[in-house]
Design a protein around this motif. Structure first.
Motif, PDB file in Angstrom:
ATOM      1  N   TYR A 277       0.835  -1.206   0.000  1.00 37.81           N
ATOM      2  CA  TYR A 277       0.000   0.000   0.000  1.00 37.81           C
ATOM      3  C   TYR A 277       0.871   1.258   0.000  1.00 37.81           C
ATOM      4  CZ  TYR A 277      -4.008   2.961   1.196  1.00 37.81           C
ATOM      5  OH  TYR A 277      -5.004   3.918   1.174  1.00 37.81           O
ATOM      6  N   ALA A 278       1.930   1.253   0.792  1.00 31.41           N
ATOM      7  CA  ALA A 278       2.800   2.426   0.891  1.00 31.41           C
ATOM      8  C   ALA A 278       3.531   2.712  -0.414  1.00 31.41           C
ATOM      9  CB  ALA A 278       3.808   2.237   2.024  1.00 31.41           C
ATOM     10  N   LYS A 279       3.745   1.680  -1.211  1.00 33.20           N
ATOM     11  CA  LYS A 279       4.452   1.858  -2.486  1.00 33.20           C
ATOM     12  C   LYS A 279       3.520   2.277  -3.624  1.00 33.20           C
ATOM     13  CE  LYS A 279       7.353  -1.601  -3.325  1.00 33.20           C
ATOM     14  NZ  LYS A 279       7.864  -2.993  -3.281  1.00 33.20           N
ATOM     15  N   THR A 280       2.213   2.111  -3.431  1.00 36.75           N
ATOM     16  CA  THR A 280       1.271   2.410  -4.510  1.00 36.75           C
ATOM     17  C   THR A 280       0.323   3.575  -4.195  1.00 36.75           C
ATOM     18  OG1 THR A 280      -0.232   0.699  -3.649  1.00 36.75           O
ATOM     19  CG2 THR A 280       1.320   0.045  -5.382  1.00 36.75           C
ATOM     20  N   ARG A 281       0.094   3.847  -2.939  1.00 28.31           N
ATOM     21  CA  ARG A 281      -0.798   4.951  -2.545  1.00 28.31           C
ATOM     22  C   ARG A 281      -0.028   6.266  -2.631  1.00 28.31           C
ATOM     23  NH1 ARG A 281      -5.997   6.982  -1.671  1.00 28.31           N
ATOM     24  NH2 ARG A 281      -6.048   8.301   0.187  1.00 28.31           N
ATOM     25  N   GLU A 282      -0.527   7.195  -3.445  1.00 22.05           N
ATOM     26  CA  GLU A 282       0.163   8.465  -3.641  1.00 22.05           C
ATOM     27  C   GLU A 282      -0.567   9.603  -2.944  1.00 22.05           C
ATOM     28  OE1 GLU A 282       1.110   9.428  -7.653  1.00 22.05           O
ATOM     29  OE2 GLU A 282       2.379   7.640  -7.939  1.00 22.05           O
ATOM     30  N   GLN A 283       0.203  10.462  -2.310  1.00 23.56           N
ATOM     31  CA  GLN A 283      -0.275  11.706  -1.718  1.00 23.56           C
ATOM     32  C   GLN A 283       0.827  12.750  -1.907  1.00 23.56           C
ATOM     33  OE1 GLN A 283      -3.703  12.002   0.404  1.00 23.56           O
ATOM     34  NE2 GLN A 283      -3.599  10.819  -1.494  1.00 23.56           N
ATOM     35  N   PHE A 284       0.426  13.996  -2.121  1.00 24.72           N
ATOM     36  CA  PHE A 284       1.391  15.078  -2.312  1.00 24.72           C
ATOM     37  C   PHE A 284       2.391  14.754  -3.422  1.00 24.72           C
ATOM     38  CE2 PHE A 284       0.067  15.132   2.173  1.00 24.72           C
ATOM     39  CZ  PHE A 284      -0.574  16.380   2.203  1.00 24.72           C
ATOM     40  N   GLY A 285       1.899  14.031  -4.435  1.00 24.12           N
ATOM     41  CA  GLY A 285       2.705  13.809  -5.610  1.00 24.12           C
ATOM     42  C   GLY A 285       3.683  12.670  -5.563  1.00 24.12           C
ATOM     43  N   LYS A 286       3.648  11.830  -4.522  1.00 20.25           N
ATOM     44  CA  LYS A 286       4.545  10.678  -4.490  1.00 20.25           C
ATOM     45  C   LYS A 286       3.968   9.599  -3.578  1.00 20.25           C
ATOM     46  CE  LYS A 286       7.684  12.228  -0.776  1.00 20.25           C
ATOM     47  NZ  LYS A 286       9.109  12.486  -0.443  1.00 20.25           N
ATOM     48  N   PRO A 287       4.450   8.353  -3.706  1.00 20.84           N
ATOM     49  CA  PRO A 287       3.960   7.288  -2.831  1.00 20.84           C
ATOM     50  C   PRO A 287       4.211   7.629  -1.362  1.00 20.84           C
ATOM     51  CG  PRO A 287       5.214   6.370  -4.653  1.00 20.84           C
ATOM     52  CD  PRO A 287       5.433   7.849  -4.688  1.00 20.84           C
ATOM     53  N   GLY A 290       7.450   7.035   0.481  1.00 22.88           N
ATOM     54  CA  GLY A 290       8.593   7.914   0.338  1.00 22.88           C
ATOM     55  C   GLY A 290       8.708   8.951   1.438  1.00 22.88           C
ATOM     56  N   PHE A 291       7.745   8.995   2.355  1.00 27.14           N
ATOM     57  CA  PHE A 291       7.793   9.952   3.457  1.00 27.14           C
ATOM     58  C   PHE A 291       8.485   9.329   4.672  1.00 27.14           C
ATOM     59  CE2 PHE A 291       4.210  11.435   0.894  1.00 27.14           C
ATOM     60  CZ  PHE A 291       4.548  12.778   0.746  1.00 27.14           C
ATOM     61  N   GLN A 292       9.212  10.157   5.391  1.00 27.21           N
ATOM     62  CA  GLN A 292      10.023   9.658   6.506  1.00 27.21           C
ATOM     63  C   GLN A 292       9.174   8.971   7.575  1.00 27.21           C
ATOM     64  OE1 GLN A 292      12.467  12.808   8.032  1.00 27.21           O
ATOM     65  NE2 GLN A 292      13.681  12.987   6.160  1.00 27.21           N
ATOM     66  N   ARG A 296       9.600   5.099   8.812  1.00 26.69           N
ATOM     67  CA  ARG A 296       9.872   4.717  10.204  1.00 26.69           C
ATOM     68  C   ARG A 296       8.872   3.654  10.672  1.00 26.69           C
ATOM     69  NH1 ARG A 296      12.251   5.949  15.263  1.00 26.69           N
ATOM     70  NH2 ARG A 296      11.624   4.150  16.496  1.00 26.69           N
ATOM     71  N   LYS A 297       7.610   3.818  10.290  1.00 18.75           N
ATOM     72  CA  LYS A 297       6.607   2.816  10.663  1.00 18.75           C
ATOM     73  C   LYS A 297       6.937   1.464  10.044  1.00 18.75           C
ATOM     74  CE  LYS A 297       2.884   6.227  11.102  1.00 18.75           C
ATOM     75  NZ  LYS A 297       1.632   6.732  10.504  1.00 18.75           N
ATOM     76  N   MET A 301       7.877  -2.159  11.819  1.00 18.70           N
ATOM     77  CA  MET A 301       7.140  -3.373  11.486  1.00 18.70           C
ATOM     78  C   MET A 301       8.087  -4.493  11.064  1.00 18.70           C
ATOM     79  SD  MET A 301       4.099  -1.478   9.365  1.00 18.70           S
ATOM     80  CE  MET A 301       2.878  -2.763   9.190  1.00 18.70           C
ATOM     81  N   VAL A 302       9.082  -4.161  10.254  1.00 16.46           N
ATOM     82  CA  VAL A 302      10.060  -5.167   9.823  1.00 16.46           C
ATOM     83  C   VAL A 302      10.746  -5.792  11.028  1.00 16.46           C
ATOM     84  CG1 VAL A 302      12.280  -5.482   8.677  1.00 16.46           C
ATOM     85  CG2 VAL A 302      10.484  -4.221   7.530  1.00 16.46           C
ATOM     86  N   VAL A 303      11.130  -4.974  11.984  1.00 12.47           N
ATOM     87  CA  VAL A 303      11.804  -5.488  13.178  1.00 12.47           C
ATOM     88  C   VAL A 303      10.886  -6.420  13.948  1.00 12.47           C
ATOM     89  CG1 VAL A 303      12.775  -4.837  15.420  1.00 12.47           C
ATOM     90  CG2 VAL A 303      13.401  -3.544  13.369  1.00 12.47           C
ATOM     91  N   ASP A 304       9.634  -6.011  14.167  1.00 13.62           N
ATOM     92  CA  ASP A 304       8.703  -6.859  14.918  1.00 13.62           C
ATOM     93  C   ASP A 304       8.423  -8.168  14.196  1.00 13.62           C
ATOM     94  OD1 ASP A 304       8.191  -5.616  17.365  1.00 13.62           O
ATOM     95  OD2 ASP A 304       6.652  -4.291  16.524  1.00 13.62           O
TER      96      ASP A 304
END
Length: 397
Positions: A277-287, A290-292, A296-297, A301-304
């Motif tokens: 979802y994070a790679k395909t959902r766009e806001q403010f002109g980019k997925p 791509g936001f910090q 971080r989220k 998640m990867v660690v958990d």
């Protein structure tokens, strides 16, 4: 090529620490078989089952699980698969990656009802029930929890008294998975000689099961109340090796072990959905990936997810070596359920408004984990088990 010139391959986003690289060929084959079955036969339907609040064809599902070989797969003999603990755990992981209710169906059948008969039953009881249950031709349930007896099962009110050569059972059991569709119930009752387990065919007069409705969690599952009113059983209905509270608790430990793996699957499913979802959902002109803040989220998640996978595999290896203490399983349930809950909550946030719909799996997993967190030992109970293990002092009483 020198060490300085070598370049390690970039981590796989879906298995960051290559945990599955530690699996044997046989374990990978089982993982792949259950994953393929789950993706083909379960995933397309589970959202509808969840919305309906039931499993529409539990007998067909039991037969399908029997054909797949996952019912009692870790037990030896009597038509059971005799697989390793890790292999069984992998099956639980792949099933709960679809839904906790489906893993619970398999777990209750194999690690509670079948395991109890396998451990404590007579040869007659084993031969009568285990082959049919392994094949999915008979469904079992496990009656321990009561309306007023959850974390303290020793306070149960269900009683079994002798009447001549027979046993007569009276009481109520609550939150029983598969209860209303079961052919046999393993029922625990207090007797004059302590707590004993009974094999109760569900067509016995006086036995009834009422479906629990209006659940907000574990909806793709059948949950029931069992009522026993002067249920008369022959003398050989008691499981001869069941003596004391330790008997049902040992079965619960087997089921908790499946949860250690299962919630790792739920966490993985939520993370994978969020990454996509994070790679395909766009806001403010980019997925949004791509936001910090989103990255971080995803990092958390990867660690958990990878910590949960490593914990499950390590406990599985200990179990296969014969070195798994019940406090190891408490550690796994305590740590992995909490990790999965964090991942699911974060996933729901990443999905925004879409996260509350059944089009995506994240909120379904999130609410399911609320049940998984409290059944078969609450977070508090497992924390106290770990605390007792490290201090040598019991805080339960």
């Amino acid at each position: 090529m020198s060490d300085s010139q070598r370049r390690a391959a970039a981590p796989d986003p879906l298995d960051f620490l290559a945990v599955d690289a530690e699996l044997s060929d046989t374990e990978r084959d089982i993982r792949d078989a259950v994953r393929e079955f789950s993706t083909r036969e379960l995933l397309p339907h589970v959202a509808d089952w969840f919305e309906a609040g039931t499993l529409p064809d539990p007998r067909g599902l039991a037969k399908a699980f029997g054909d797949l070989g996952v019912l009692g797969m870790h037990l030896e003999g009597y038509g059971c698969g005799g697989s390793s603990a890790v292999a069984y755990g992998l099956a639980c992981r792949e099933l709960e990656a679809v839904d906790s209710g489906l893993r619970s169906f398999v777990s209750v059948q194999g690690s509670l009802a079948m395991a109890a008969i396998h451990k404590f039953g007579s040869e007659e009881q084993k031969n009568e029930w285990l082959p049919r249950m392994a094949a999915g031709d008979a469904i079992g349930c496990f009656g321990l929890t009561e309306p007023d007896s959850g974390s303290d099962p020793g306070s149960m009110r269900t009683r079994a008294r002798r009447d001549g050569a027979d046993w007569v059972l009276n009481g109520t059991k609550m939150w029983i998975t598969n209860g209303s569709v079961a052919d046999v119930a393993v029922v625990w009752a207090a007797t004059d000689d302590g707590i004993r387990g009974f094999v109760v065919p569900t067509d016995t007069p006086g036995f009834s099961a009422n479906v629990i409705h209006k659940k907000l969690s574990l909806r793709a599952s059948i949950t029931s109340e069992l009522v026993l009113e002067d249920v008369r059983l022959p003398a050989d209905a008691v499981m001869p090796a069941s003596k004391g509270l330790g008997s049902p608790l040992s079965c619960l430990n087997e089921a908790r072990y499946g949860i250690v793996w299962g919630v790792a699957g739920a966490a993985r499913a939520c993370y994978e959905a969020s990454l996509d979802y994070a790679k395909t959902r766009e806001q403010f002109g980019k997925p949004i990936g791509g936001f910090q803040l989103t990255q971080r989220k995803l990092a958390d998640m990867v660690v958990d997810v990878n910590h949960a996978s490593m914990t499950a595999l390590r406990i599985g290896r200990l179990k296969d070596e014969g070195n798994c203490h019940h406090n190891h399983v408490s550690f796994g349930k305590f740590a992995n359920v909490a990790a999965a809950q964090r991942v699911a909550r974060t996933a729901r946030g990443i999905h925004g408004a879409n996260g509350i719909t059944l089009e995506y799996p994240v909120m379904r997993h999130m609410v399911n984990l609320e049940t998984v967190a409290t059944y078969e030992g609450t977070e508090e109970i497992h924390a106290l088990s770990i605390g007792q293990s490290v201090t040598g002092v019991s805080a339960f009483r």
